[in-house]
Design a protein around this motif. Structure first.
Motif, PDB file in Angstrom:
ATOM      1  N   GLU A  97       0.843  -1.195   0.000  1.00  0.00           N
ATOM      2  CA  GLU A  97       0.000   0.000   0.000  1.00  0.00           C
ATOM      3  C   GLU A  97       0.882   1.249   0.000  1.00  0.00           C
ATOM      4  O   GLU A  97       0.653   2.181  -0.753  1.00  0.00           O
ATOM      5  N   LYS A 101      -5.857   7.689  -0.973  1.00  0.00           N
ATOM      6  CA  LYS A 101      -5.648   6.388  -1.597  1.00  0.00           C
ATOM      7  C   LYS A 101      -6.704   6.024  -2.632  1.00  0.00           C
ATOM      8  O   LYS A 101      -6.677   4.929  -3.170  1.00  0.00           O
ATOM      9  N   TRP A 105      -5.296   4.537  -5.855  1.00  0.00           N
ATOM     10  CA  TRP A 105      -4.757   3.196  -5.663  1.00  0.00           C
ATOM     11  C   TRP A 105      -5.876   2.182  -5.486  1.00  0.00           C
ATOM     12  O   TRP A 105      -5.818   1.079  -6.018  1.00  0.00           O
ATOM     13  N   LYS A 106      -6.932   2.536  -4.783  1.00  0.00           N
ATOM     14  CA  LYS A 106      -8.070   1.620  -4.598  1.00  0.00           C
ATOM     15  C   LYS A 106      -8.698   1.276  -5.944  1.00  0.00           C
ATOM     16  O   LYS A 106      -9.058   0.123  -6.187  1.00  0.00           O
ATOM     17  N   LYS A 166      -6.361  -1.105  -7.829  1.00  0.00           N
ATOM     18  CA  LYS A 166      -6.478  -2.460  -7.266  1.00  0.00           C
ATOM     19  C   LYS A 166      -7.771  -3.130  -7.729  1.00  0.00           C
ATOM     20  O   LYS A 166      -7.765  -4.315  -8.078  1.00  0.00           O
TER      21      LYS A 166
END
Length: 126
Positions: A28, A66, A69-70, A73
């Protein structure tokens, strides 16, 4: 399915994204660090790992949340773990380039996921 994953090399990925060495225990943090191309100075300019970590921490604290990034993913999970048709062409392309190695696989995924997320593929430095 997903035979292209075998074409990835952990060593090559770490070479392409040095933050994976520094944050190898916390992907992360590595992802947050790499968002927006990491530090403005190259890792080698830090001199040693402790200076690099301090510099990375300072810059990481000024980064956006984030959420980016979430979403990445989520898209990667969809690509690898689901059979969502939006990635059919990408899966086919990945099978075709899997023998060409990590750089080509990463570039192919980045370009496709970036276009789906509305991010310009050109921001991915490889």
């Amino acid at each position: 399915m997903n035979n292209w994953i075998a074409g990835l090399s952990e060593t090559e990925l770490k070479y392409m994204a040095p933050a994976l060495f520094v944050y190898e225990d916390d992907p992360e943090d590595a992802a947050i660090f790499m968002y927006r191309e990491g530090l403005s100075k190259p890792m080698a300019a830090a001199g040693d790992k402790e200076v690099f970590i301090a510099r990375a921490k300072q810059e990481k604290e000024s980064r956006p949340p984030k959420s980016y990034w979430k979403q990445v993913k989520h898209e990667i999970f969809t690509l690898i773990c689901r059979s969502d048709s939006k990635y059919d062409q990408l899966r086919k392309s990945l099978e075709e380039v899997s023998e060409q190695g990590t750089k080509v696989i990463v570039a192919t995924v980045a370009a496709s996921v970036g276009s789906i997320m509305g991010v310009e593929a050109g921001i991915t430095k490889i």
